[in-house]
Design an enzyme around this catalytic site. Sequence first.
Site, short mmCIF file in Angstrom:
data_model
loop_
_atom_site.label_atom_id
_atom_site.label_comp_id
_atom_site.label_asym_id
_atom_site.label_seq_id
_atom_site.Cartn_x
_atom_site.Cartn_y
_atom_site.Cartn_z
N GLU A 188 -2.36 -1.67 -22.27
CA GLU A 188 -2.05 -2.36 -21.02
C GLU A 188 -0.59 -2.83 -21.02
O GLU A 188 0.11 -2.72 -20.00
CB GLU A 188 -3.03 -3.54 -20.83
CG GLU A 188 -2.79 -4.41 -19.61
CD GLU A 188 -2.96 -3.71 -18.27
OE1 GLU A 188 -3.39 -2.55 -18.23
OE2 GLU A 188 -2.62 -4.33 -17.24
N ARG A 222 0.81 -1.22 0.00
CA ARG A 222 0.00 0.00 0.00
C ARG A 222 0.85 1.28 0.00
O ARG A 222 0.32 2.38 -0.15
CB ARG A 222 -0.93 0.02 1.21
CG ARG A 222 -1.89 -1.14 1.26
CD ARG A 222 -2.78 -1.05 2.46
NE ARG A 222 -3.67 0.09 2.36
CZ ARG A 222 -4.85 0.09 1.78
NH1 ARG A 222 -5.29 -1.02 1.22
NH2 ARG A 222 -5.58 1.16 1.73
N ASN A 274 -4.16 7.20 7.11
CA ASN A 274 -4.19 6.99 5.67
C ASN A 274 -5.20 7.99 5.10
O ASN A 274 -6.25 8.19 5.71
CB ASN A 274 -4.65 5.57 5.35
CG ASN A 274 -4.83 5.33 3.87
OD1 ASN A 274 -4.13 5.90 3.05
ND2 ASN A 274 -5.79 4.48 3.51
#
Length: 620
Positions: A489, A27, A104
């Site tokens: 992509e 994260r 966060n």
Amino acid sequence: MCGIVGYVGHRPALDVVLGGLRRMEYRGYDSAGVAVLDGAGALTVERKAGRLANLEARLDEVGRGHFGGTAGMGHTRWATHGAPVDRNSHPHRDASQRVAVVHNGIIENFAALRAELEADGVEMASDTDTETAAHLVARAYTEGDTKGDLTASVAAVCRRLEGAFTLVVTHADHPDTIVAARRSSPLVVGVGEGEHFVASDVAAFIEHTREAVELGQDQLVVITREGYEVLDFHGDAAQAKPFTVDWDLSAAEKGGHEYFMLKEIEEQPEALANTLRGHFESGRIILDEQRISDQDLRDVDKVFVVACGSAYHSGLVAKYAIEHWTRLPVEVELASEFRYRDPVLDRDTLVVAVSQSGETADTLEAVRHAREQKARVLAVCNTNGAQIPRESDAVLYTHAGPEIGVASTKAFLAQIAANYLVGLALAQARGTKYPDEVAREYAELEAMPAAVQKVLSTVEQVRDLGRRIADSKAILFLGRHVGFPVALEGALKLKELAYMHAEGFAAGELKHGPIALIEEGLPVVVVMPSPKGRAVLHSKLVSNISEIQARGARTIVIAEEGDETVRPFADELIEVPAVPTLLQPLVSTVPLQVLAAEIARARGYDVDKPRNLAKSVTVE
Ligand code: M6R
């Protein structure tokens, strides 16, 4: 963007918190920090810029013995306010060093709060928005109605904060308690035997318990060894949703692979199979939490797909199928652009919000905007109970399992499959496909896990190629029709992992500009359509390859097995199994993922944690 874990229980908190941070590091990895309450009134904090490994080295230096205690919390950061240096790392403390906070999100009114605190004589020790929360909690705890009441103090501060946040707060006076709160940013509680956890993601505590509770918007939780209590920001009891995590520790571990991403690439057949499972019963496509009626689906007159990054590319792929099957116009839009351009939406518009994490701020805001305009919102999401599905009218879960590598791989393929299910559900409701046609399309989808498995068994050649072209300056990607989003992509994967200039183009656009980029030896990856499916597209793309080959490009061609026409134009030929045209992205993306990962490895980069990135982008 940051990872948070808090613990109160019977184990050494430092070990539990560090274990959780290891699983939360995807994260954010700009810095990491821990705080441990020793039960005798001491709150010990250590923080370090850089990867978690730096913090662990620092803990060894100071001696882990200083961090005795069975309550604590930790944080792994993706920097928003303030550079990624030690002093901006979390936890942040108040001036008395009795309160510690990890956070966060972004406190949007932090400048005003900071000015107010500074006017009161508070000296700030960091450049972060988070530090204001530590001082505010400390102030609330020492004065007024909330004096001496940690929970009430945190609630009072939360009422003043604007923006999105998850906060975890400890106070040295309360060594057996952790208070955590959330608004538009994830927070789950882990319920163990004589121990409780709070975290951004269940992965942080999955090795200890699979029993979890998902907090709602503007809720606060108090965890102790014995239990947990959920309240709203006014201190009233509130309801949160318990659930059992349906995957185990092995899913969040590398399982012998060097990187999570490599494991996740290999898990793609299973991710596809799990995403499709249970969605075709008694001859009908069934979605998950379907709070949009069949009549509403019949009334849909326009579809928007909104998403970011790879999820956006999955929408670009799906446009071809949904328009073909339903004859509805489909617009695919970057979520960050969608709400700022006043899109035309009404109750007959279906907005499909695609997000692996379910917490991407841009996509969440697009969902909110769409709902304000009365559009129906269907979320395609990989994370149970995340904010985007919670705020949507319906949800279709991709069951890809936890995706930890920052680069999306298995979630991307699962998103394509799920988007296709949405298309088939619309076609079924609107009668634009007969039931036997829907059944046939579904059967073709069901055959895809085996096709992807076949691709995986042949990727050694791609790895070898990756090593050989790893020192290229740039790589271009070309495709047409569904091969165009695959090219986008492939380029995105290469940029984010190998930090190499990469662009995806619609091959037809080449001669309108990009062909000027072609120079001797430049690798150009071309995603070929099937020669049987769309013969006209195939021959057009063969012409495009010969144009770039004539100008010195090194052509890397991804083509269907047995496509002999393309062989003379391919300096490198990568063969994938023959599948129906609309399903080709599921097989042709895989070599591009492997190529990007291998080039990044050859260049010495961390494939799971590319620089400047984080897995969940919870800020706009
Ligand atoms: O969690 P989401 O699917 O909403 O994330 C969207 C993008 O941030 C994500 O796909 C990103 O582009 C990936 N790193 C791409 O590999």
